[in-house]
Design a protein around this motif. Sequence first.
Motif, PDB file in Angstrom:
ATOM      1  N   HIS A   1      -8.595 149.801  70.631  1.00 49.80           N
ATOM      2  CA  HIS A   1      -9.157 150.913  71.392  1.00 49.80           C
ATOM      3  C   HIS A   1      -8.091 151.938  71.757  1.00 49.80           C
ATOM      4  O   HIS A   1      -8.302 153.146  71.620  1.00 49.80           O
ATOM      5  CB  HIS A   1      -9.819 150.395  72.670  1.00 49.80           C
TER       6      HIS A   1
ATOM      7  N   LEU B   1      -6.961 153.929  68.794  1.00 52.35           N
ATOM      8  CA  LEU B   1      -8.010 154.881  68.416  1.00 52.35           C
ATOM      9  C   LEU B   1      -8.015 156.093  69.346  1.00 52.35           C
ATOM     10  O   LEU B   1      -8.062 157.249  68.888  1.00 52.35           O
ATOM     11  CB  LEU B   1      -9.369 154.182  68.460  1.00 52.35           C
ATOM     12  N   TYR B   2      -7.991 155.858  70.647  1.00 49.82           N
ATOM     13  CA  TYR B   2      -8.075 156.967  71.598  1.00 49.82           C
ATOM     14  C   TYR B   2      -6.894 157.922  71.435  1.00 49.82           C
ATOM     15  O   TYR B   2      -7.050 159.138  71.516  1.00 49.82           O
ATOM     16  CB  TYR B   2      -8.120 156.430  73.035  1.00 49.82           C
TER      17      TYR B   2
ATOM     18  N   LEU C   1      -7.491 159.967  68.262  1.00 57.57           N
ATOM     19  CA  LEU C   1      -8.570 160.951  68.450  1.00 57.57           C
ATOM     20  C   LEU C   1      -8.071 162.131  69.266  1.00 57.57           C
ATOM     21  O   LEU C   1      -8.377 163.295  68.967  1.00 57.57           O
ATOM     22  CB  LEU C   1      -9.772 160.298  69.144  1.00 57.57           C
TER      23      LEU C   1
ATOM     24  N   GLY D   1     -10.138 164.793  66.900  1.00 55.95           N
ATOM     25  CA  GLY D   1     -11.355 164.110  66.454  1.00 55.95           C
ATOM     26  C   GLY D   1     -11.953 164.690  65.191  1.00 55.95           C
ATOM     27  O   GLY D   1     -13.142 164.480  64.911  1.00 55.95           O
TER      28      GLY D   1
ATOM     29  N   PHE E   1     -18.796 159.966  67.483  1.00 51.04           N
ATOM     30  CA  PHE E   1     -17.759 159.142  66.873  1.00 51.04           C
ATOM     31  C   PHE E   1     -18.294 158.341  65.693  1.00 51.04           C
ATOM     32  O   PHE E   1     -17.721 158.342  64.602  1.00 51.04           O
ATOM     33  CB  PHE E   1     -17.143 158.222  67.923  1.00 51.04           C
TER      34      PHE E   1
ATOM     35  N   ASN F   1     -15.885 152.814  63.707  1.00 51.94           N
ATOM     36  CA  ASN F   1     -16.885 152.428  64.707  1.00 51.94           C
ATOM     37  C   ASN F   1     -17.373 150.994  64.457  1.00 51.94           C
ATOM     38  O   ASN F   1     -17.503 150.198  65.396  1.00 51.94           O
ATOM     39  CB  ASN F   1     -18.071 153.388  64.652  1.00 51.94           C
TER      40      ASN F   1
ATOM     41  N   HIS G   1     -16.769 152.233  76.272  1.00 51.31           N
ATOM     42  CA  HIS G   1     -15.856 152.479  75.150  1.00 51.31           C
ATOM     43  C   HIS G   1     -16.488 153.465  74.165  1.00 51.31           C
ATOM     44  O   HIS G   1     -15.827 154.399  73.692  1.00 51.31           O
ATOM     45  CB  HIS G   1     -15.535 151.168  74.434  1.00 51.31           C
ATOM     46  N   ASP G   2     -17.760 153.255  73.845  1.00 51.57           N
ATOM     47  CA  ASP G   2     -18.452 154.161  72.915  1.00 51.57           C
ATOM     48  C   ASP G   2     -18.543 155.566  73.495  1.00 51.57           C
ATOM     49  O   ASP G   2     -18.338 156.558  72.785  1.00 51.57           O
ATOM     50  CB  ASP G   2     -19.860 153.642  72.621  1.00 51.57           C
TER      51      ASP G   2
ATOM     52  N   SER H   1     -15.212 157.314  73.262  1.00 56.79           N
ATOM     53  CA  SER H   1     -14.948 157.674  71.862  1.00 56.79           C
ATOM     54  C   SER H   1     -15.703 158.943  71.492  1.00 56.79           C
ATOM     55  O   SER H   1     -15.169 159.823  70.803  1.00 56.79           O
ATOM     56  CB  SER H   1     -15.368 156.533  70.932  1.00 56.79           C
TER      57      SER H   1
ATOM     58  N   THR I   1     -14.242 162.792  70.519  1.00 59.85           N
ATOM     59  CA  THR I   1     -14.559 163.293  69.183  1.00 59.85           C
ATOM     60  C   THR I   1     -15.307 164.619  69.211  1.00 59.85           C
ATOM     61  O   THR I   1     -15.077 165.493  68.383  1.00 59.85           O
ATOM     62  CB  THR I   1     -15.412 162.256  68.424  1.00 59.85           C
TER      63      THR I   1
END
Length: 343
Positions: free
Chosen positions: A76, A79-80, A83, A88, A192, A200, A279-280, A283, A287
């Motif tokens: 995570h 990823l963040y 992004l 993104g 995302f 994802n 979390h979603d 994301s 993005t």
Amino acid sequence: MPWCMRITGADVIWTKRTGTTLGAIVATAAVALTLVACGQFEQRDKRFYYRAFWNFALREDLKELDIEFNGVDFGHSNLYEHLLLTGGHDVPAIEDRARRETLDFIASRPVLNPNEEAIAPNYMKLAWKAQNTFDEAHALHRSTYDIYVSDVKDKESAIRKVLAFYQDSEYAITAKPLDHHRLDSLPYSKSFRRRFPLFNATIWSYHYLQVAVYDALAAAPTLEAKQKAVGPILRTYRGYLEKPPVEWTFMPLTAELSPKFAAQYPEIAHIFDNLHMLHDTISDILTTDVFPTWEDKRAEIYRVVREYYWANADATNPMIVPKEVQPHAPAPQPAGPGGHSGH
């Protein structure tokens, strides 16, 4: 963005050397302005996890699973950070490079969980309170795994203690069921997953592993049996990493994969599902073009965390599903690679 680092040693040295009234005035004004700017910074605090004799039982006695969770912790944050730095939009940077870095880290089989602030320094500065929210919920995950693997006799009492400790925090996620499908219908939701379906699906594979092991650990009476019980789940998870389940249309839910755990501890199941939904949501915010600047993204992250996810918003939270319409927990689904149909 103002920075407290503007109070530099050079400013102070210059004032001492000149000794002029003008210099002192300028220096004083600079310090005063900087202190005002610093007032815009959020105070950081960090809470130690619940201390108990069962801490690190997973690391000591079920290393194979613990190592996988250490790898999950990297994903995570990595990823963040990517992004945020790419805006993104750079699909190869996320789907190829960032995802490959995550898979390589998992494959390195880390024996300790990584320092996420080192992995994502810019994201941590952007939304530190959101990260603290993640950290404390992840600590609750770890505590429950430790309790299940340890030899503590009254596991339910132990789990209730760590739950009460968690819920005493101002960063605690609500233990009430949130309307995930409504949260998944915000103007920027699904940004995302539509742009980066492989990463994802990898994230959702982590979430599969995090919740699927509860019923298996609880049903196994001995440590040897627990090690054997998580074997098929680990093989399924690794299969998902090799072939991400892009056909899933929604994240895995605790009641689907560990229905007995969800029935016994509905508050914890809701916290974990809400955590994974958060979390979603973040994301998507990182993005989407709806929030073009870092400050815009930060404001929206803090808005949704404050109004929808934190337990201290329960009295006014419009995303909580009313009791009278709460759906019955869905029946468990086959958990083989590609066998999870999602929603």
